[in-house]
Design a protein around this motif. Structure first.
Motif, PDB file in Angstrom:
ATOM      1  N   THR A  73       0.840  -1.043   0.034  1.00 34.66           N
ATOM      2  CA  THR A  73      -0.043   0.098   0.133  1.00 34.66           C
ATOM      3  C   THR A  73       0.946   1.158  -0.087  1.00 34.66           C
ATOM      4  O   THR A  73       0.578   2.148  -0.806  1.00 34.66           O
ATOM      5  CB  THR A  73      -0.993   0.037   1.163  1.00 34.66           C
ATOM      6  OG1 THR A  73      -1.611  -1.409   1.400  1.00 34.66           O
ATOM      7  CG2 THR A  73      -1.781   1.355   1.062  1.00 34.66           C
ATOM      8  N   LYS A  76       2.314   1.690  -3.262  1.00 33.97           N
ATOM      9  CA  LYS A  76       1.459   2.219  -4.319  1.00 33.97           C
ATOM     10  C   LYS A  76       0.954   3.687  -4.180  1.00 33.97           C
ATOM     11  O   LYS A  76       0.989   4.375  -5.246  1.00 33.97           O
ATOM     12  CB  LYS A  76      -0.028   1.464  -4.385  1.00 33.97           C
ATOM     13  CG  LYS A  76      -0.103   0.021  -4.718  1.00 33.97           C
ATOM     14  CD  LYS A  76      -1.322  -0.776  -4.581  1.00 33.97           C
ATOM     15  CE  LYS A  76      -1.327  -2.080  -5.325  1.00 33.97           C
ATOM     16  NZ  LYS A  76      -2.576  -2.568  -5.016  1.00 33.97           N
ATOM     17  N   THR A  91      -5.373   8.685 -12.222  1.00 32.10           N
ATOM     18  CA  THR A  91      -6.342   8.261 -11.327  1.00 32.10           C
ATOM     19  C   THR A  91      -7.771   8.512 -11.937  1.00 32.10           C
ATOM     20  O   THR A  91      -8.897   7.942 -11.416  1.00 32.10           O
ATOM     21  CB  THR A  91      -6.174   8.851  -9.852  1.00 32.10           C
ATOM     22  OG1 THR A  91      -6.140  10.193  -9.809  1.00 32.10           O
ATOM     23  CG2 THR A  91      -4.780   8.383  -9.433  1.00 32.10           C
ATOM     24  N   ASP A  96      -6.945   1.734 -10.093  1.00 34.28           N
ATOM     25  CA  ASP A  96      -5.834   1.290  -9.643  1.00 34.28           C
ATOM     26  C   ASP A  96      -4.621   1.185 -10.733  1.00 34.28           C
ATOM     27  O   ASP A  96      -4.781   0.121 -11.495  1.00 34.28           O
ATOM     28  CB  ASP A  96      -5.980  -0.087  -8.914  1.00 34.28           C
ATOM     29  CG  ASP A  96      -4.875  -0.611  -8.068  1.00 34.28           C
ATOM     30  OD1 ASP A  96      -3.741   0.037  -8.193  1.00 34.28           O
ATOM     31  OD2 ASP A  96      -4.806  -1.784  -7.497  1.00 34.28           O
ATOM     32  N   LYS A  99      -2.674  -2.225 -10.766  1.00 33.21           N
ATOM     33  CA  LYS A  99      -3.372  -3.457 -11.172  1.00 33.21           C
ATOM     34  C   LYS A  99      -3.580  -3.322 -12.745  1.00 33.21           C
ATOM     35  O   LYS A  99      -3.682  -4.289 -13.395  1.00 33.21           O
ATOM     36  CB  LYS A  99      -4.619  -3.404 -10.596  1.00 33.21           C
ATOM     37  CG  LYS A  99      -5.357  -4.631 -10.922  1.00 33.21           C
ATOM     38  CD  LYS A  99      -6.643  -4.674  -9.942  1.00 33.21           C
ATOM     39  CE  LYS A  99      -7.428  -5.999  -9.805  1.00 33.21           C
ATOM     40  NZ  LYS A  99      -8.443  -6.096  -9.012  1.00 33.21           N
TER      41      LYS A  99
END
Length: 105
Positions: A73, A76, A91, A96, A99
């Motif tokens: 986390t 990221k 974003t 994500d 991903k």
């Protein structure tokens, strides 16, 4: 450390320090050690629960897994912040970023 000493065949007692601290007695290190040993000989120190080695290993594994999740986390969030500081606003298009990259490879 506990498991290493316990493997040597020593009889050990893990006790809660505040229980001993509330008992009246001496306060120097050498006399304290003798006093605690004397209390133990008379059975005045209640022992705490010590888990078995498989439980200890399971707890360590769980803590490590939780720490890795926090690290993922954290990294990221670093990637998101670097992209936003560079005026790259992905974003708003992708929820994500990491991903989406994994799926496209």
């Amino acid at each position: 450390m506990w498991t290493i000493i316990a493997e040597g065949g020593f009889r050990m007692i893990l006790c809660i320090p505040w229980i001993i601290k509330t008992m009246p007695g001496r306060k120097t290190d050498r006399l304290d050690a003798e006093w605690i040993a004397n209390l133990n000989r008379h059975g005045m120190i209640p022992s705490s629960y010590v888990t078995t080695l498989p439980i200890i290993e399971l707890r360590e594994s769980t803590r490590a897994q939780k720490a890795m999740g926090h690290d993922v986390t954290k990294y990221k969030n670093r990637v998101h912040n670097i992209l936003q500081r560079s005026n790259i606003k992905l974003t708003s298009y992708v929820s994500d970023i990491l991903k989406a990259r994994e799926e496209s490879c």
